[in-house]
Design a protein around this motif. Structure first.
Motif, PDB file in Angstrom:
ATOM      1  N   PHE A   1       0.688  -0.702   0.304  1.00 40.76           N
ATOM      2  CA  PHE A   1      -0.432  -0.097  -0.033  1.00 40.76           C
ATOM      3  C   PHE A   1       0.828   0.943  -0.294  1.00 40.76           C
ATOM      4  N   THR A   2       0.821   2.050  -0.377  1.00 44.07           N
ATOM      5  CA  THR A   2       0.779   3.827  -0.212  1.00 44.07           C
ATOM      6  C   THR A   2       1.015   4.274   1.061  1.00 44.07           C
ATOM      7  N   MET A   3       1.629   4.255   2.062  1.00 44.17           N
ATOM      8  CA  MET A   3       0.891   4.993   2.984  1.00 44.17           C
ATOM      9  C   MET A   3       0.527   5.798   3.225  1.00 44.17           C
ATOM     10  N   PRO A   4      -0.620   6.305   4.292  1.00 42.05           N
ATOM     11  CA  PRO A   4      -1.253   8.155   4.430  1.00 42.05           C
ATOM     12  C   PRO A   4      -1.027   9.088   4.866  1.00 42.05           C
ATOM     13  N   ASP A   5      -1.024   9.879   4.255  1.00 44.66           N
ATOM     14  CA  ASP A   5      -0.435  11.558   4.564  1.00 44.66           C
ATOM     15  C   ASP A   5      -0.072  11.117   6.190  1.00 44.66           C
ATOM     16  N   ARG A   6      -0.887  10.636   7.078  1.00 49.35           N
ATOM     17  CA  ARG A   6      -1.238  10.690   8.652  1.00 49.35           C
ATOM     18  C   ARG A   6       0.098  10.328   8.861  1.00 49.35           C
ATOM     19  N   TYR A   7       0.838   8.861   8.348  1.00 44.43           N
ATOM     20  CA  TYR A   7       1.666   7.951   8.700  1.00 44.43           C
ATOM     21  C   TYR A   7       2.731   8.317   9.228  1.00 44.43           C
ATOM     22  N   ARG A   8       3.458   7.765  10.385  1.00 43.28           N
ATOM     23  CA  ARG A   8       4.126   7.633  10.570  1.00 43.28           C
ATOM     24  C   ARG A   8       5.433   7.007  11.090  1.00 43.28           C
ATOM     25  N   GLY A   9       6.935   7.244   9.646  1.00 39.34           N
ATOM     26  CA  GLY A   9       7.782   6.079  10.421  1.00 39.34           C
ATOM     27  C   GLY A   9       8.830   7.212  10.179  1.00 39.34           C
ATOM     28  N   HIS A  10      10.156   6.799  10.528  1.00 35.67           N
ATOM     29  CA  HIS A  10      11.332   8.190  11.337  1.00 35.67           C
ATOM     30  C   HIS A  10      11.550   8.520  10.597  1.00 35.67           C
ATOM     31  N   VAL A  11      11.489   9.290  11.897  1.00 38.36           N
ATOM     32  CA  VAL A  11      11.700  11.097  11.030  1.00 38.36           C
ATOM     33  C   VAL A  11      13.333  10.671  10.143  1.00 38.36           C
ATOM     34  N   GLU A  12      13.430  11.960   8.731  1.00 38.36           N
ATOM     35  CA  GLU A  12      13.881  11.977   7.586  1.00 38.36           C
ATOM     36  C   GLU A  12      13.930  13.576   7.499  1.00 38.36           C
ATOM     37  N   LEU A  13      15.179  13.909   7.110  1.00 41.49           N
ATOM     38  CA  LEU A  13      15.735  15.247   6.835  1.00 41.49           C
ATOM     39  C   LEU A  13      14.530  15.683   5.264  1.00 41.49           C
ATOM     40  N   ILE A  14      13.881  16.665   5.396  1.00 42.64           N
ATOM     41  CA  ILE A  14      13.752  17.631   3.999  1.00 42.64           C
ATOM     42  C   ILE A  14      14.676  18.427   3.335  1.00 42.64           C
ATOM     43  N   GLU A  15      15.253  17.947   2.212  1.00 44.02           N
ATOM     44  CA  GLU A  15      15.966  18.990   1.658  1.00 44.02           C
ATOM     45  C   GLU A  15      15.436  20.124   0.505  1.00 44.02           C
ATOM     46  N   ASN A  16      16.293  20.990   0.255  1.00 42.41           N
ATOM     47  CA  ASN A  16      15.858  21.795  -1.166  1.00 42.41           C
ATOM     48  C   ASN A  16      15.724  21.689  -1.736  1.00 42.41           C
ATOM     49  N   GLU A  17      15.969  22.653  -2.590  1.00 41.83           N
ATOM     50  CA  GLU A  17      15.955  22.288  -4.660  1.00 41.83           C
ATOM     51  C   GLU A  17      17.309  21.580  -4.795  1.00 41.83           C
ATOM     52  N   GLU A  18      18.058  22.776  -4.249  1.00 42.98           N
ATOM     53  CA  GLU A  18      19.865  21.773  -4.466  1.00 42.98           C
ATOM     54  C   GLU A  18      20.206  20.465  -3.939  1.00 42.98           C
ATOM     55  N   GLY A  19      18.584  20.071  -3.101  1.00 40.16           N
ATOM     56  CA  GLY A  19      19.403  18.511  -2.734  1.00 40.16           C
ATOM     57  C   GLY A  19      19.732  18.681  -1.079  1.00 40.16           C
ATOM     58  N   LYS A  20      20.199  20.079  -0.884  1.00 39.08           N
ATOM     59  CA  LYS A  20      21.009  20.609   0.699  1.00 39.08           C
ATOM     60  C   LYS A  20      19.451  20.295   1.427  1.00 39.08           C
ATOM     61  N   PRO A  21      20.377  19.920   2.806  1.00 38.22           N
ATOM     62  CA  PRO A  21      19.171  19.828   3.912  1.00 38.22           C
ATOM     63  C   PRO A  21      18.979  21.412   4.339  1.00 38.22           C
ATOM     64  N   ASN A  22      17.412  21.215   4.254  1.00 36.52           N
ATOM     65  CA  ASN A  22      16.760  22.637   5.012  1.00 36.52           C
ATOM     66  C   ASN A  22      17.461  22.872   6.636  1.00 36.52           C
ATOM     67  N   CYS A  23      18.419  22.205   7.148  1.00 44.05           N
ATOM     68  CA  CYS A  23      18.233  21.994   8.351  1.00 44.05           C
ATOM     69  C   CYS A  23      19.705  22.932   8.661  1.00 44.05           C
ATOM     70  N   ILE A  24      19.516  24.571   9.459  1.00 44.15           N
ATOM     71  CA  ILE A  24      20.130  24.973  10.000  1.00 44.15           C
ATOM     72  C   ILE A  24      20.365  25.097  11.098  1.00 44.15           C
ATOM     73  N   VAL A  25      20.994  23.847  12.107  1.00 44.42           N
ATOM     74  CA  VAL A  25      21.340  23.482  12.704  1.00 44.42           C
ATOM     75  C   VAL A  25      21.227  24.243  14.428  1.00 44.42           C
ATOM     76  N   CYS A  26      19.716  24.417  14.079  1.00 45.09           N
ATOM     77  CA  CYS A  26      19.184  25.245  15.283  1.00 45.09           C
ATOM     78  C   CYS A  26      19.298  24.265  16.346  1.00 45.09           C
ATOM     79  N   MET A  27      19.324  23.332  16.169  1.00 48.25           N
ATOM     80  CA  MET A  27      19.533  22.298  17.729  1.00 48.25           C
ATOM     81  C   MET A  27      17.728  21.843  18.676  1.00 48.25           C
ATOM     82  N   ALA A  28      16.869  22.674  17.786  1.00 47.63           N
ATOM     83  CA  ALA A  28      15.394  22.321  18.650  1.00 47.63           C
ATOM     84  C   ALA A  28      14.648  21.620  18.790  1.00 47.63           C
TER      85      ALA A  28
END
Ligand code: SF4
Ligand code: SF4
Length: 146
Positions: free
Chosen positions: A40-67
């Protein structure tokens, strides 16, 4: 003798009821799939382990704020970053997730104000080795883009 025929009647009746249910269910839409050949394709609300989101250049959006690291109640997240020479911003150099301790509570995703973290759709992780659930999220992101 009466009890004998009564038992036969009950048995036949039970058989007919069972077959009636089978016949009725037979025409209903199929709601399962022959896993693992189909999934099955998992529904939008499904929670797997967390994953980083990338920007258009393929780099992580993370700014290392540590929050997210601070928000995790189970101490699952270990982040490292550095400031490249001449840059005012930190760059993510390591994002390790210990999924063995994660309760999928979502505090890390909620605490991120930079759209840098999301739940993956991974659902069929299996291993007998604990080490297989220590995820290098930065490497996973790089692997996705290679
Ligand atoms: S909260 Fe978001 S931006 Fe901050 S370190 Fe975590 S993933 Fe990176
Ligand atoms: S979902 Fe909860 S337990 Fe899992 S890494 Fe995020 S904050 Fe920690």
């Amino acid at each position: 003798m009466g009890a004998y025929f009564s038992d036969i009647f009950k048995g036949l009746w039970s058989l007919l009821v069972g077959m009636g249910i089978t016949f009725r269910e037979f025409w209903k839409p199929v709601v399962t799939v022959p896993y693992p050949y189909k999934t099955f394709t998992m529904p939008d609300r499904y929670r797997g382990h967390v994953e980083l989101i990338e920007n258009e250049e393929g780099k992580p959006n993370c700014i290392v704020c540590m929050a997210c690291q601070r928000a995790c109640p189970s101490d699952c997240i270990a982040i490292k970053g550095e400031k490249p020479e001449g840059s005012k911003k930190k760059v993510l150099t390591s994002y390790m997730l210990d999924f063995t301790k994660c309760s999928l509570c979502g505090s890390c995703v909620e605490s991120c104000k930079f759209n840098a973290l999301e739940f993956s759709k991974e659902y069929n992780l299996a291993s007998t080795r604990k080490e297989d659930f220590y995820f290098d999220l930065l490497k996973r992101l790089e692997d996705r883009n290679s």
